[in-house]
Write a protein that holds these residues in place. Structure first.
Motif, PDB file in Angstrom:
ATOM      1  N   GLU A 299       5.192  -4.392  -1.019  1.00 22.83           N
ATOM      2  CA  GLU A 299       6.551  -4.589  -1.539  1.00 22.83           C
ATOM      3  C   GLU A 299       7.435  -4.940  -0.366  1.00 22.83           C
ATOM      4  OE1 GLU A 299       8.501  -1.552  -3.788  1.00 22.83           O
ATOM      5  OE2 GLU A 299       7.017  -1.669  -5.382  1.00 22.83           O
ATOM      6  N   GLY A 300       8.271  -5.943  -0.524  1.00 19.99           N
ATOM      7  CA  GLY A 300       9.119  -6.381   0.579  1.00 19.99           C
ATOM      8  C   GLY A 300       8.476  -7.562   1.288  1.00 19.99           C
ATOM      9  N   GLU A 301       9.121  -8.020   2.342  1.00 21.44           N
ATOM     10  CA  GLU A 301       8.632  -9.205   3.046  1.00 21.44           C
ATOM     11  C   GLU A 301       7.511  -8.829   4.017  1.00 21.44           C
ATOM     12  OE1 GLU A 301      10.342 -12.790   5.802  1.00 21.44           O
ATOM     13  OE2 GLU A 301      11.714 -11.755   4.445  1.00 21.44           O
ATOM     14  N   ALA A 302       6.298  -9.221   3.660  1.00 22.96           N
ATOM     15  CA  ALA A 302       5.141  -8.902   4.496  1.00 22.96           C
ATOM     16  C   ALA A 302       5.202  -9.691   5.789  1.00 22.96           C
ATOM     17  CB  ALA A 302       3.845  -9.222   3.753  1.00 22.96           C
ATOM     18  N   ASN A 303       4.851  -9.029   6.867  1.00 19.38           N
ATOM     19  CA  ASN A 303       4.771  -9.670   8.166  1.00 19.38           C
ATOM     20  C   ASN A 303       3.798  -8.900   9.037  1.00 19.38           C
ATOM     21  OD1 ASN A 303       5.695 -11.938   9.578  1.00 19.38           O
ATOM     22  ND2 ASN A 303       7.813 -11.446   9.006  1.00 19.38           N
ATOM     23  N   GLN A 304       3.119  -9.620   9.893  1.00 18.11           N
ATOM     24  CA  GLN A 304       2.142  -8.983  10.762  1.00 18.11           C
ATOM     25  C   GLN A 304       2.805  -7.933  11.656  1.00 18.11           C
ATOM     26  OE1 GLN A 304      -0.043 -11.702  13.213  1.00 18.11           O
ATOM     27  NE2 GLN A 304      -1.913 -10.524  12.979  1.00 18.11           N
ATOM     28  N   ASN A 305       2.142  -6.801  11.806  1.00 18.33           N
ATOM     29  CA  ASN A 305       2.581  -5.671  12.631  1.00 18.33           C
ATOM     30  C   ASN A 305       3.784  -4.908  12.084  1.00 18.33           C
ATOM     31  OD1 ASN A 305       0.508  -6.105  14.507  1.00 18.33           O
ATOM     32  ND2 ASN A 305       1.730  -7.641  15.568  1.00 18.33           N
ATOM     33  N   LYS A 306       4.260  -5.267  10.895  1.00 16.27           N
ATOM     34  CA  LYS A 306       5.368  -4.511  10.287  1.00 16.27           C
ATOM     35  C   LYS A 306       4.876  -3.128   9.879  1.00 16.27           C
ATOM     36  CE  LYS A 306       9.094  -7.187   9.274  1.00 16.27           C
ATOM     37  NZ  LYS A 306      10.482  -6.881   9.116  1.00 16.27           N
ATOM     38  N   ASN A 307       5.677  -2.124  10.151  1.00 18.11           N
ATOM     39  CA  ASN A 307       5.356  -0.772   9.691  1.00 18.11           C
ATOM     40  C   ASN A 307       5.604  -0.686   8.195  1.00 18.11           C
ATOM     41  OD1 ASN A 307       4.719   0.160  12.275  1.00 18.11           O
ATOM     42  ND2 ASN A 307       6.869   0.566  12.719  1.00 18.11           N
ATOM     43  N   VAL A 308       4.767   0.076   7.528  1.00 15.35           N
ATOM     44  CA  VAL A 308       4.899   0.231   6.087  1.00 15.35           C
ATOM     45  C   VAL A 308       4.824   1.701   5.708  1.00 15.35           C
ATOM     46  CG1 VAL A 308       3.986  -2.054   5.480  1.00 15.35           C
ATOM     47  CG2 VAL A 308       2.412  -0.114   5.729  1.00 15.35           C
ATOM     48  N   GLU A 309       5.319   1.982   4.517  1.00 10.76           N
ATOM     49  CA  GLU A 309       5.230   3.321   3.940  1.00 10.76           C
ATOM     50  C   GLU A 309       4.338   3.195   2.709  1.00 10.76           C
ATOM     51  OE1 GLU A 309       8.210   6.228   1.396  1.00 10.76           O
ATOM     52  OE2 GLU A 309       9.057   4.702   2.712  1.00 10.76           O
ATOM     53  N   ILE A 310       3.406   4.105   2.565  1.00 10.63           N
ATOM     54  CA  ILE A 310       2.523   4.064   1.394  1.00 10.63           C
ATOM     55  C   ILE A 310       3.288   4.655   0.219  1.00 10.63           C
ATOM     56  CG2 ILE A 310       0.336   4.832   0.401  1.00 10.63           C
ATOM     57  CD1 ILE A 310      -0.745   4.942   3.318  1.00 10.63           C
ATOM     58  N   ILE A 311       3.469   3.871  -0.858  1.00  8.33           N
ATOM     59  CA  ILE A 311       4.231   4.355  -2.011  1.00  8.33           C
ATOM     60  C   ILE A 311       3.323   4.637  -3.208  1.00  8.33           C
ATOM     61  CG2 ILE A 311       6.448   3.395  -1.326  1.00  8.33           C
ATOM     62  CD1 ILE A 311       5.926   1.021  -3.145  1.00  8.33           C
ATOM     63  N   SER A 312       2.079   4.174  -3.164  1.00  9.23           N
ATOM     64  CA  SER A 312       1.112   4.520  -4.209  1.00  9.23           C
ATOM     65  C   SER A 312      -0.259   4.630  -3.573  1.00  9.23           C
ATOM     66  CB  SER A 312       1.101   3.458  -5.308  1.00  9.23           C
ATOM     67  OG  SER A 312      -0.009   3.669  -6.161  1.00  9.23           O
ATOM     68  N   TYR A 313      -0.946   5.739  -3.889  1.00  2.00           N
ATOM     69  CA  TYR A 313      -2.262   5.998  -3.305  1.00  2.00           C
ATOM     70  C   TYR A 313      -3.393   5.622  -4.256  1.00  2.00           C
ATOM     71  CZ  TYR A 313      -0.048   8.294   0.619  1.00  2.00           C
ATOM     72  OH  TYR A 313       0.698   8.545   1.751  1.00  2.00           O
ATOM     73  N   ASP A 314      -3.103   4.755  -5.226  1.00  2.00           N
ATOM     74  CA  ASP A 314      -4.169   4.213  -6.063  1.00  2.00           C
ATOM     75  C   ASP A 314      -4.945   3.213  -5.220  1.00  2.00           C
ATOM     76  OD1 ASP A 314      -3.394   5.653  -8.307  1.00  2.00           O
ATOM     77  OD2 ASP A 314      -2.000   4.086  -8.956  1.00  2.00           O
ATOM     78  N   ILE A 315      -6.066   2.746  -5.736  1.00  2.00           N
ATOM     79  CA  ILE A 315      -6.822   1.705  -5.028  1.00  2.00           C
ATOM     80  C   ILE A 315      -6.646   0.398  -5.781  1.00  2.00           C
ATOM     81  CG2 ILE A 315      -9.107   0.938  -4.306  1.00  2.00           C
ATOM     82  CD1 ILE A 315      -9.885   3.869  -4.080  1.00  2.00           C
TER      83      ILE A 315
END
Ligand SMILES: [Zn+2]
Length: 139
Positions: free
Chosen positions: A116-132
């Motif tokens: 979710e949001g603008e993907a970019n290499q090395n961007k930090n992310v927060e896991i919002i769903s732990y489904d696979i």
């Protein structure tokens, strides 16, 4: 089948009914999925060389030690990603979808995630769903 140069290899066609097989998770896979239910990402650390693997493994591929220490992984980031604009029939999607390989600093391996949001290499992310696959949000 022959490995001699210039000779044809033999092949046959058949159907594999893969949907009838049941695969067990194994000890490390079960712990990994338990972690997802708890909202955690478990890796497994080698006591000999310190390397951490995700998804967790039973043995260190570098020093062949049996792994028995689970660690909770933190600070996920986007290693690589792709953005999809069309479905598999060529129809333009209402909204582009980004899929990324998420990695953790100092950890060998990665996990697939929708972004979710603008993907970019090395961007930090927060896991919002732990489904696979996971769902992450750019922070
Ligand atoms: Zn090791």
């Amino acid at each position: 089948m022959s490995w001699d140069k210039g000779k044809e290899t033999k092949s046959w066609k058949d159907i594999m009914e893969a949907e009838k097989y049941v695969y067990t998770l194994g000890e490390a896979g079960e712990k990994f999925l338990e972690g997802l239910k708890e909202g955690k990402i478990y890796g497994r650390k080698c006591r000999k060389c310190g390397r951490v693997y995700v998804p967790p493994r039973m043995y260190c591929e570098d020093c062949f030690e049996e792994l028995d220490e689970y660690v909770t992984l933190r600070s996920p980031y986007i290693d690589s990603f792709t953005t999809i604009y069309y479905d598999d029939e060529g129809n333009k999607l209402d909204k582009p979808v980004s899929i990324a390989i998420i990695r953790f600093e100092g950890v060998k391996g990665g996990l697939l995630a929708y972004v979710e949001g603008e993907a970019n290499q090395n961007k930090n992310v927060e896991i919002i769903s732990y489904d696979i696959p996971l769902k992450v949000k750019v922070v």
